[in-house]
Design a protein around this motif. Structure first.
Motif, PDB file in Angstrom:
ATOM      1  N   ARG A  85       0.830  -1.199   0.000  1.00 21.97           N
ATOM      2  CA  ARG A  85       0.000   0.000   0.000  1.00 21.97           C
ATOM      3  C   ARG A  85       0.869   1.256   0.000  1.00 21.97           C
ATOM      4  O   ARG A  85       1.954   1.278   0.580  1.00 21.97           O
ATOM      5  CB  ARG A  85      -0.923  -0.014   1.220  1.00 21.97           C
ATOM      6  N   LEU A  86       0.392   2.319  -0.657  1.00 20.29           N
ATOM      7  CA  LEU A  86       1.129   3.582  -0.716  1.00 20.29           C
ATOM      8  C   LEU A  86       1.031   4.317   0.615  1.00 20.29           C
ATOM      9  O   LEU A  86      -0.061   4.446   1.186  1.00 20.29           O
ATOM     10  CB  LEU A  86       0.566   4.476  -1.827  1.00 20.29           C
ATOM     11  N   ILE A  87       2.165   4.807   1.120  1.00 19.16           N
ATOM     12  CA  ILE A  87       2.177   5.603   2.348  1.00 19.16           C
ATOM     13  C   ILE A  87       2.930   6.907   2.095  1.00 19.16           C
ATOM     14  O   ILE A  87       3.783   6.992   1.211  1.00 19.16           O
ATOM     15  CB  ILE A  87       2.810   4.848   3.539  1.00 19.16           C
ATOM     16  N   LEU A  88       2.604   7.900   2.886  1.00 22.09           N
ATOM     17  CA  LEU A  88       3.244   9.221   2.829  1.00 22.09           C
ATOM     18  C   LEU A  88       3.878   9.481   4.189  1.00 22.09           C
ATOM     19  O   LEU A  88       3.209   9.401   5.218  1.00 22.09           O
ATOM     20  CB  LEU A  88       2.200  10.287   2.504  1.00 22.09           C
ATOM     21  N   VAL A  89       5.184   9.753   4.186  1.00 24.07           N
ATOM     22  CA  VAL A  89       5.944   9.923   5.431  1.00 24.07           C
ATOM     23  C   VAL A  89       6.519  11.333   5.472  1.00 24.07           C
ATOM     24  O   VAL A  89       7.140  11.784   4.503  1.00 24.07           O
ATOM     25  CB  VAL A  89       7.077   8.888   5.547  1.00 24.07           C
ATOM     26  N   PHE A  90       6.338  12.014   6.601  1.00 20.58           N
ATOM     27  CA  PHE A  90       6.817  13.390   6.788  1.00 20.58           C
ATOM     28  C   PHE A  90       7.687  13.453   8.036  1.00 20.58           C
ATOM     29  O   PHE A  90       7.270  13.022   9.112  1.00 20.58           O
ATOM     30  CB  PHE A  90       5.625  14.337   6.926  1.00 20.58           C
ATOM     31  N   ARG A  91       8.905  13.985   7.902  1.00 22.21           N
ATOM     32  CA  ARG A  91       9.777  14.191   9.068  1.00 22.21           C
ATOM     33  C   ARG A  91       9.512  15.581   9.631  1.00 22.21           C
ATOM     34  O   ARG A  91       9.825  16.586   9.004  1.00 22.21           O
ATOM     35  CB  ARG A  91      11.243  14.033   8.671  1.00 22.21           C
ATOM     36  N   HIS A  92       8.972  15.648  10.837  1.00 21.19           N
ATOM     37  CA  HIS A  92       8.524  16.923  11.396  1.00 21.19           C
ATOM     38  C   HIS A  92       9.457  17.489  12.456  1.00 21.19           C
ATOM     39  O   HIS A  92       9.268  18.623  12.893  1.00 21.19           O
ATOM     40  CB  HIS A  92       7.120  16.762  11.995  1.00 21.19           C
ATOM     41  N   ARG A  93      10.473  16.738  12.886  1.00 21.12           N
ATOM     42  CA  ARG A  93      11.353  17.235  13.941  1.00 21.12           C
ATOM     43  C   ARG A  93      12.690  16.497  13.890  1.00 21.12           C
ATOM     44  O   ARG A  93      12.862  15.562  13.134  1.00 21.12           O
ATOM     45  CB  ARG A  93      10.707  17.057  15.324  1.00 21.12           C
ATOM     46  N   GLY A  94      13.621  16.981  14.751  1.00 24.50           N
ATOM     47  CA  GLY A  94      14.897  16.298  14.890  1.00 24.50           C
ATOM     48  C   GLY A  94      15.989  16.810  13.974  1.00 24.50           C
ATOM     49  O   GLY A  94      16.439  16.092  13.089  1.00 24.50           O
ATOM     50  N   LEU A 109      15.347   6.169   4.441  1.00 27.38           N
ATOM     51  CA  LEU A 109      13.962   6.404   4.037  1.00 27.38           C
ATOM     52  C   LEU A 109      13.840   7.597   3.089  1.00 27.38           C
ATOM     53  O   LEU A 109      12.775   7.829   2.514  1.00 27.38           O
ATOM     54  CB  LEU A 109      13.093   6.649   5.276  1.00 27.38           C
ATOM     55  N   GLY A 110      14.914   8.371   2.943  1.00 24.62           N
ATOM     56  CA  GLY A 110      14.886   9.563   2.094  1.00 24.62           C
ATOM     57  C   GLY A 110      14.519  10.815   2.849  1.00 24.62           C
ATOM     58  O   GLY A 110      14.063  11.794   2.257  1.00 24.62           O
ATOM     59  N   LEU A 111      14.738  10.805   4.193  1.00 26.22           N
ATOM     60  CA  LEU A 111      14.367  11.939   5.034  1.00 26.22           C
ATOM     61  C   LEU A 111      15.561  12.406   5.873  1.00 26.22           C
ATOM     62  O   LEU A 111      15.509  12.387   7.108  1.00 26.22           O
ATOM     63  CB  LEU A 111      13.204  11.539   5.963  1.00 26.22           C
ATOM     64  N   PRO A 112      16.644  12.866   5.230  1.00 27.17           N
ATOM     65  CA  PRO A 112      17.807  13.294   6.013  1.00 27.17           C
ATOM     66  C   PRO A 112      17.624  14.639   6.705  1.00 27.17           C
ATOM     67  O   PRO A 112      18.403  14.991   7.580  1.00 27.17           O
ATOM     68  CB  PRO A 112      18.916  13.371   4.959  1.00 27.17           C
ATOM     69  N   TYR A 113      16.588  15.416   6.305  1.00 23.00           N
ATOM     70  CA  TYR A 113      16.371  16.747   6.868  1.00 23.00           C
ATOM     71  C   TYR A 113      14.926  16.894   7.357  1.00 23.00           C
ATOM     72  O   TYR A 113      14.027  16.163   6.936  1.00 23.00           O
ATOM     73  CB  TYR A 113      16.664  17.839   5.827  1.00 23.00           C
ATOM     74  N   LYS A 114      14.742  17.899   8.216  1.00 24.13           N
ATOM     75  CA  LYS A 114      13.397  18.230   8.700  1.00 24.13           C
ATOM     76  C   LYS A 114      12.530  18.764   7.564  1.00 24.13           C
ATOM     77  O   LYS A 114      13.030  19.275   6.578  1.00 24.13           O
ATOM     78  CB  LYS A 114      13.486  19.299   9.796  1.00 24.13           C
ATOM     79  N   ARG A 115      11.205  18.642   7.769  1.00 21.79           N
ATOM     80  CA  ARG A 115      10.194  19.168   6.846  1.00 21.79           C
ATOM     81  C   ARG A 115      10.353  18.609   5.425  1.00 21.79           C
ATOM     82  O   ARG A 115      10.206  19.307   4.443  1.00 21.79           O
ATOM     83  CB  ARG A 115      10.217  20.700   6.842  1.00 21.79           C
ATOM     84  N   ARG A 116      10.681  17.320   5.347  1.00 20.83           N
ATOM     85  CA  ARG A 116      10.731  16.604   4.077  1.00 20.83           C
ATOM     86  C   ARG A 116       9.681  15.499   4.096  1.00 20.83           C
ATOM     87  O   ARG A 116       9.363  14.954   5.144  1.00 20.83           O
ATOM     88  CB  ARG A 116      12.109  15.995   3.821  1.00 20.83           C
TER      89      ARG A 116
END
Length: 252
Positions: A85-94, A109-116
């Motif tokens: 199933r398709l999921i959407l992941v957002f890095r909101h902190r850290g 996961l492709g989220l090395p930075y915040k707000r990605r």
């Protein structure tokens, strides 16, 4: 006192003191003079308490990860969802995370930075990584409207390896999509959306060329200051299911 050509010895011939002085000044001026580093480039002194606090944070993260896997394991049965199933992941902190393993998983996961944000296929491997980075991400199941708005407003292509020019290329036309994915039968933005939403056979090839979505914090602010706590415990982090679409409307 002026220096002679031979130290501690009277000269055997007439010496021009002025000529020696000029030669010495010229020689000294050719030496490399190191400029002092600007204030913001100087090495910052860190107290031992800083390293101790970092170590304790990393240790707590390691204990949290073990506790999560001991409760539910790697299986997806606890969420009652189908693989693929398709999921959407957002890095909101850290911005900085003490645990290097968590930082590595976020980068994977492709989220090395915040707000990605990234679109992923939910598999057991991805689910395991999401458990490891749970306090720093918000994720769920996006609908058609959310994915469409992400592509049209924030869609970017990665530039090819070794290509000159910008590293991020905005998606502005069907021609761009055809040039990138025409050999896969994807010739317009709508075909691209269909491939993403259905998690088609070329999903991984498409997402490998898509750049991560660069977003912002919610326009109306966060509902709670406990951003690292799970949603089920009154925080912001973790799994949201279909509610992820309402959250992304506040981001976009």
């Amino acid at each position: 006192m002026e220096k002679y050509a031979v130290p501690n010895k009277l000269p055997s011939e007439e010496i021009s003191i002025m000529a020696q002085r000029k030669a010495r000044i010229k020689r000294d001026s050719n030496k490399i003079v190191r400029k002092p580093l600007p204030e913001n480039r100087k090495t910052k002194f860190c107290k031992p308490e800083f390293f101790i606090a970092d170590y304790r944070k990393a240790e707590r993260d390691q204990m949290r990860i073990k506790r999560n896997f001991m409760k539910t394991g790697v299986s997806l049965k606890d969420k009652k969802v189908e693989h693929g199933r398709l999921i959407l992941v957002f890095r909101h902190r850290g911005k900085y995370i003490a645990n290097k393993e968590v930082m590595h998983m976020l980068a994977k996961l492709g989220l090395p930075y915040k707000r990605r944000a990234v679109l992923l296929e939910l598999t057991e491997g991805v689910d395991a990584m999401l458990k490891m980075v749970e306090p720093w991400i918000i994720w769920g199941y996006p609908n058609i409207a959310t994915v469409r708005e992400l592509i049209y407003k924030y869609g970017l292509f990665k530039s090819e390896d070794g290509a000159k020019g910008p590293k991020k290329i905005p998606i502005t036309s069907n021609k761009q999509v055809e040039d990138k994915f025409g050999h896969l039968g994807i010739i317009c933005v709508e075909d691209l959306l269909h491939e993403l939403l259905t998690v088609g056979p070329n999903f991984k090839k498409v997402t490998a060329i898509l750049h991560t979505f660069e977003l912002r914090s919610p326009a109306d602010g966060w509902k709670t200051a406990r951003k690292g706590k799970l949603r089920s415990l009154g925080g912001e982090a973790g799994f949201r299911g279909e509610e992820i679409n309402e959250f992304f409307r506040r981001l976009m």
